[in-house]
Design an enzyme around this catalytic site. Structure first.
Site, PDB file in Angstrom:
ATOM      1  N   GLY A  85       0.809  -1.224   0.000  1.00 16.46           N
ATOM      2  CA  GLY A  85       0.000   0.000   0.000  1.00 16.46           C
ATOM      3  C   GLY A  85       0.837   1.267   0.000  1.00 16.46           C
ATOM      4  N   ARG A 149       1.072  -5.843  -5.001  1.00 17.53           N
ATOM      5  CA  ARG A 149       1.144  -6.748  -3.848  1.00 17.53           C
ATOM      6  C   ARG A 149       1.614  -8.162  -4.203  1.00 17.53           C
ATOM      7  NH1 ARG A 149      -0.460  -4.560   0.745  1.00 17.53           N
ATOM      8  NH2 ARG A 149      -2.011  -2.893   0.745  1.00 17.53           N
ATOM      9  N   ASP A 180       5.115  -7.805   5.330  1.00 11.62           N
ATOM     10  CA  ASP A 180       5.111  -8.910   4.359  1.00 11.62           C
ATOM     11  C   ASP A 180       6.119  -8.667   3.242  1.00 11.62           C
ATOM     12  OD1 ASP A 180       3.224 -10.556   5.577  1.00 11.62           O
ATOM     13  OD2 ASP A 180       1.543  -9.490   4.687  1.00 11.62           O
ATOM     14  N   LYS A 206       8.250   0.772   5.300  1.00  9.91           N
ATOM     15  CA  LYS A 206       7.118   1.570   4.832  1.00  9.91           C
ATOM     16  C   LYS A 206       5.821   0.964   5.310  1.00  9.91           C
ATOM     17  CE  LYS A 206       4.537  -0.015   2.383  1.00  9.91           C
ATOM     18  NZ  LYS A 206       3.572  -0.776   1.579  1.00  9.91           N
ATOM     19  N   THR A 207       4.904   1.714   5.805  1.00  5.66           N
ATOM     20  CA  THR A 207       3.494   1.353   5.956  1.00  5.66           C
ATOM     21  C   THR A 207       2.821   2.369   6.864  1.00  5.66           C
ATOM     22  OG1 THR A 207       1.826  -0.219   6.662  1.00  5.66           O
ATOM     23  CG2 THR A 207       3.913  -0.417   7.821  1.00  5.66           C
ATOM     24  N   ASP A 209       0.429   1.732   8.549  1.00  2.00           N
ATOM     25  CA  ASP A 209      -0.122   0.993   9.697  1.00  2.00           C
ATOM     26  C   ASP A 209       0.706   1.132  10.979  1.00  2.00           C
ATOM     27  OD1 ASP A 209      -1.820   0.198   7.715  1.00  2.00           O
ATOM     28  OD2 ASP A 209      -1.122  -1.865   7.617  1.00  2.00           O
TER      29      ASP A 209
HETATM   30  P1  FBP Z   1       0.784  -2.145   3.585  1.00  2.00           P
HETATM   31  O1  FBP Z   1       0.708  -3.107   4.701  1.00  2.00           O
HETATM   32  O2  FBP Z   1       1.167  -2.752   2.309  1.00  2.00           O
HETATM   33  O3  FBP Z   1       1.615  -0.942   3.911  1.00  2.00           O
HETATM   34  O4  FBP Z   1      -0.685  -1.562   3.331  1.00  2.00           O
HETATM   35  C1  FBP Z   1      -1.372  -0.897   4.308  1.00  2.00           C
HETATM   36  C2  FBP Z   1      -2.839  -0.703   3.996  1.00  2.00           C
HETATM   37  O5  FBP Z   1      -3.075   0.650   3.719  1.00  2.00           O
HETATM   38  C3  FBP Z   1      -3.709  -1.201   5.133  1.00  2.00           C
HETATM   39  O6  FBP Z   1      -3.861  -0.237   6.143  1.00  2.00           O
HETATM   40  C4  FBP Z   1      -4.985  -1.553   4.424  1.00  2.00           C
HETATM   41  O7  FBP Z   1      -5.745  -2.512   5.126  1.00  2.00           O
HETATM   42  C5  FBP Z   1      -4.494  -2.108   3.123  1.00  2.00           C
HETATM   43  O8  FBP Z   1      -3.268  -1.466   2.866  1.00  2.00           O
HETATM   44  C6  FBP Z   1      -5.442  -1.888   1.980  1.00  2.00           C
HETATM   45  O9  FBP Z   1      -4.976  -2.591   0.880  1.00  2.00           O
HETATM   46  P2  FBP Z   1      -5.305  -2.258  -0.623  1.00  2.00           P
HETATM   47  O10 FBP Z   1      -4.500  -1.065  -0.990  1.00  2.00           O
HETATM   48  O11 FBP Z   1      -4.824  -3.473  -1.342  1.00  2.00           O
HETATM   49  O12 FBP Z   1      -6.755  -2.017  -0.718  1.00  2.00           O
END
Ligand code: FBP
Length: 553
Positions: A85, A149, A180, A206-207, A209
């Site tokens: 993300g 992803r 991941d 990065k994230t 979260d």
């Molecule tokens: P990462 O773990 O890859 O940094 O992504 C975080 C995130 O924004 C989460 O908070 C959210 O649940 C998810 O990605 C949403 O995924 P997508 O972009 O595939 O809809």
């Protein structure tokens, strides 16, 4: 007209990220190896999986009287990839990496793999030139090269990645990703080394979260900007609620399993109720107890004629309510890509058919829990898993479910309580915003660290900066072996090496701070309105750091 709306963007392009002094002259630095590392758990098994990269030492970049210049004789060719993300600051990791590589040797080259790790597998990339990167400095998003992803795990994917690295004669690959994706980086580093490939692999945390952290990685980038964007919106809604006095706003916040974003936003805005998934799990709270707790606050406030308020809900809540946790892990097993049930489920196009099919498969507690859920949530739980096997919590509208259960509960208590609720989900709004100064500076330094670690020939490391809450001049720049963040977890029914997610600890200082005030926030209107991110002006405001860093464990 266009120029007017681009004024801030043009100014941001020219912003020079603040750098720790040590990085102002990268020819006078040295790498000092400090502590040995092991793993967070299952060290013996991990040692067997990561034969070549397990147990490396922590390293720190220090100033040196001797010049590092000899190491810059040969130009490097490096590939970079965004994985997962979006998170604000990604373009600055690339600009920091690019600038440092060019400072080391002007003939060094940087290529960007397109659309995430699949770009490595398919060997699709673009060259990142100065003209190109100059259009993205200090701006949000990952659109320079895109993200994805894809998980590199099959023998075929690994082999293709190796071929690409060899064909392009890459000295290194920088993986900008979350837990991941960095697990993937560790696997790639080991695979390359095992196969005598000279390409080194370095990760960058990065994230949004905020769940990729440990003793050395204090925070992942993107968390600060995302929380500032969400908190601005929460503050605005709180002020609207206080003005109109007629709505309860149920706001779900992104963040996947961890409630770090919800907690940071709570400390920034002081809402009336904040659910912290980790606490709910620890105290084994059921949906009906959670509903009751929210209804208690609403009832109490109604007695003071306050029929409005703000309720924050972490995105991953449903996975932490014990009754649903078991159901979700059962569904994850059944719906893992390629499983018989998953293949069969794909054959149905209507939600009703899918629900009927899964009800025939589920048994006992799992079935009764599934049946207790509203139809839209049932449907959302059956959506495809992501390539890492995670349920897509961003698509599960728990805020709507809670509005229904709370309404039902209140009607049983006292039909006169006025309860008008609106639902919101803040997620994607916060991931690609123009990075705060904190994220812009942090990311630029992370990019520099990646270049230095690669120049030193290190592999299987993730870049880290300590003392983030202090000014840039106090930052300590480090490399942390990826395997030291790992343990084994069961994924798709098998134990797999993964970087452990850092969840909220309910005995941490940060959580205690929240606990101290939440009862007051519940009844009083103690809202804070943080306003928008500031890029110019008083440094106390422009360079502010997350509360989660200031009050750390
Ligand atoms: P990462 O773990 O890859 O940094 O992504 C975080 C995130 O924004 C989460 O908070 C959210 O649940 C998810 O990605 C949403 O995924 P997508 O972009 O595939 O809809």
């Amino acid at each position: 007209m266009e120029n007017l709306s681009k004024k801030l963007q043009s100014k941001r392009l020219k912003y020079s990220p603040k750098l720790p002094e040590i990085l102002s002259d990268i020819s006078n630095i040295k790498i000092v190896f400090t502590k040995d590392t092991t793993a967070l758990g299952d060290a013996n098994e991990l040692k067997k999986i990561f034969k070549n990269t397990f147990g490396q030492k922590i390293c720190e970049i220090k100033k040196s009287a001797n010049s590092f210049k000899n190491n810059f004789k040969n130009p490097l060719k490096i590939g970079v990839v965004f994985s997962g993300g979006q998170a604000s600051g990604g373009h600055n990791v690339i600009s920091g990496l690019f600038d440092a590589l060019k400072k080391m040797n002007k003939n060094s080259k940087l290529i960007g793999f397109l659309n995430g790790p699949e770009g490595i597998v398919n060997c699709s990339f673009i060259e990142i030139t100065k003209e190109l990167i100059d259009q993205y400095r200090n701006l949000g998003g990952f659109d320079l090269i895109g993200s994805g992803r894809t998980k590199i795990e099959t023998a075929d994917q690994l082999e293709k990645s190796l071929k690409c690295a060899q064909k392009q004669k890459l000295d290194g690959i920088v993986v900008i990703g979350g837990d991941d994706s960095n697990t993937n980086a560790a696997i790639l580093a080991e695979y390359f080394k095992e196969n005598n490939c000279n390409t080194k692999v370095i990760g960058v945390p990065k994230t949004i979260d905020g769940d990729l952290k440990n003793e050395y990685i204090e925070l992942s980038f993107g968390f600060d900007t995302a929380c500032k964007v969400y908190s601005e919106l929460i503050g605005n809604i709180a002020r609207d609620a206080l003005s109109a006095k007629k709505y309860y706003h149920f706001i779900r916040l992104m963040g996947r399993s961890a409630s770090h974003i919800a907690l940071e936003c709570a400390l920034k805005t002081h809402p009336n109720v904040v659910l912290i998934a980790e606490e709910i799990f620890e105290k084994k709270k059921t949906l009906s107890q959670i509903t009751s707790k929210i209804a208690d606050v609403i009832e109490k406030r109604a007695k003071n004629s306050k029929n409005y308020g703000i309720i924050l809900i972490p995105e991953g809540l449903i996975e932490f309510i014990p009754e649903f946790k078991n159901l979700i892990s059962e569904l994850n097993k059944l719906l893992a890509i390629g499983e018989k049930t998953e293949v069969e489920l794909q054959k149905f196009s209507l939600a009703d058919e899918k629900i009927k099919y899964i009800k025939n498969i589920l048994r006992g507690e799992h079935l009764s829990c599934f049946e207790s859920l509203p139809k839209d949530i049932q449907e959302q739980l059956l959506l495809d898993r992501d390539p890492h096997g995670n349920v897509k919590v961003s698509q599960i509208e728990t805020e709507k479910m809670l509005i229904k259960t709370v309404k039902n509960e209140l009607s049983k208590r006292d039909s006169k309580i006025k309860f008008n609720a609106l639902n919101h989900f803040f997620g994607y709004e916060g991931r690609a915003g123009m990075p705060s100064n904190f994220d812009a500076n942090y990311c630029y330094s992370l990019g520099n660290i990646a270049a230095i670690l690669l120049n030193q020939g290190l592999t299987g490391y993730i870049c880290a900066i300590k003392n983030l809450k202090n000014g840039v001049s106090d930052w300590r720049l480090m490399g942390v072996p990826l395997t030291s963040l790992m343990n084994l977890e069961v994924r798709h029914g098998k134990p797999k090496p993964v970087i452990q997610k850092a969840l909220i600890k309910t005995d941490s200082k940060l959580f205690k701070q929240f606990e101290k005030f939440r009862e007051i926030w519940a009844v009083e209107d103690n809202f804070v309105y943080p306003g928008s991110i500031q890029y110019f002006g008083d440094e106390d405001i422009t360079d502010s750091v997350p509360i989660s860093l200031i009050i750390s464990s």
